[in-house]
Design a protein around this motif. Sequence first.
Motif, short mmCIF file in Angstrom:
data_model
loop_
_atom_site.label_atom_id
_atom_site.label_comp_id
_atom_site.label_asym_id
_atom_site.label_seq_id
_atom_site.Cartn_x
_atom_site.Cartn_y
_atom_site.Cartn_z
N LEU A 4 21.42 31.74 56.60
CA LEU A 4 22.30 31.56 57.74
C LEU A 4 22.17 30.12 58.23
CD1 LEU A 4 23.01 33.98 60.63
CD2 LEU A 4 22.52 31.59 61.16
N VAL A 5 23.32 29.46 58.42
CA VAL A 5 23.36 28.08 58.89
C VAL A 5 24.19 28.03 60.17
CG1 VAL A 5 24.04 25.71 58.37
CG2 VAL A 5 23.16 27.18 56.54
N ASP A 6 23.60 27.49 61.24
CA ASP A 6 24.30 27.32 62.50
C ASP A 6 25.04 25.98 62.47
OD1 ASP A 6 25.18 27.23 65.11
OD2 ASP A 6 23.18 27.11 66.02
N LEU A 7 26.36 26.01 62.63
CA LEU A 7 27.15 24.77 62.59
C LEU A 7 27.19 24.04 63.92
CD1 LEU A 7 30.30 25.66 60.42
CD2 LEU A 7 28.03 24.92 59.69
N ALA A 8 26.63 24.64 64.97
CA ALA A 8 26.71 24.00 66.29
C ALA A 8 26.17 22.57 66.28
CB ALA A 8 25.99 24.85 67.33
N THR A 14 24.51 16.51 67.00
CA THR A 14 23.07 16.35 67.24
C THR A 14 22.24 16.36 65.97
OG1 THR A 14 22.87 18.73 67.65
CG2 THR A 14 23.20 17.30 69.58
N ASP A 15 22.76 17.02 64.90
CA ASP A 15 21.99 17.07 63.65
C ASP A 15 22.93 17.32 62.47
OD1 ASP A 15 19.94 17.06 61.81
OD2 ASP A 15 19.27 19.09 62.26
N ARG A 16 23.85 16.42 62.26
CA ARG A 16 24.80 16.60 61.17
C ARG A 16 24.09 16.54 59.81
NH1 ARG A 16 30.88 14.56 61.70
NH2 ARG A 16 31.46 16.04 63.33
#
Length: 315
Positions: A4-8, A14-16
């Motif tokens: 699972l990867v959070d794209l937020a 903040t952390d591209r």
Amino acid sequence: MVPLVDLAPWFSGTDRAGVARRVDAALRDSGFLLITGHGVPDELRAKTRALSRAFFALPEETKARYAVTVGGRGWLPPGVEANGYAEGTETPPDLKESYSVGAEAGVGIPEIDEFWFQPNVFPAEVPELAAAAREYLARMRSLSDELLTIFAAALDLDPAHFTRHTSRPTYTFNINWYPPMTRVGEPAAGQFRIGPHTDFGTVTVLDREAGLGGLQVYTGEGEWEDAPFDPAAFTINIGDLMARWTGDRWRSTRHRVLPPQAGAPEEDLVSLIFFYETDHDARIDSLGPPLGRTSYPPVIASEYLREKLDAITVG
């Protein structure tokens, strides 16, 4: 196996780099991932699914007014599609019905537009479905282009490396209904809701429901595993065209949807599946070694994809 990867952090900036790194790792290992923080409203997903169920609940003779075959815009009845054929396996037809719409902003060349950019048709009996599906399509195209931008970042390429080929892309939105066993009966030998296959395009965005007769993914160890489910997440995978584009750095992974299960004879599921591709005339040149693992001859996207679609059409 399917992370699972959070794209937020990507959307907030903040952390591209971290998001891109995790996406690269997932696509190299699994070919699948779950994404949250995607920005698509839950209400739109729920509304589109509910209206789709209303269509599939209509009488057969009503749905038949919209009947098409693979590649068309409208209702794909039971029996017209067998995805296992795409990998050379003769299987019974898939145990599903679909409603299919897609890109319709043509390029002005009749022989291209007549197949890849057909006018969308929506059922008059469920009048709200048209607006919901069009909004869903717009959201999916935007999200898919964002994913392609993340893909470019993951490979340390120009941000537009992939999206420069999606100015007028082909894409399809399939709403799949997997009827219960009480409706379709006992599955035949080797019959699935969707037979084992890989997807064909660049990226697939799947909004699925959990069920016993649900999605399975083929692992690198040669085993079938149930795909994890998170109601807030989309399931993402790449298709054969993207695997080819990246010289097999990333996996276009086999997957299937199990037949209805005797332990849940009333289970029916609705999946919302957005298949993204490229401009019809995009030339796909492999990113060979050292970025990729191999290098394929170039292909024209629409020619490559048409062969794949023809392969799964029954009859």
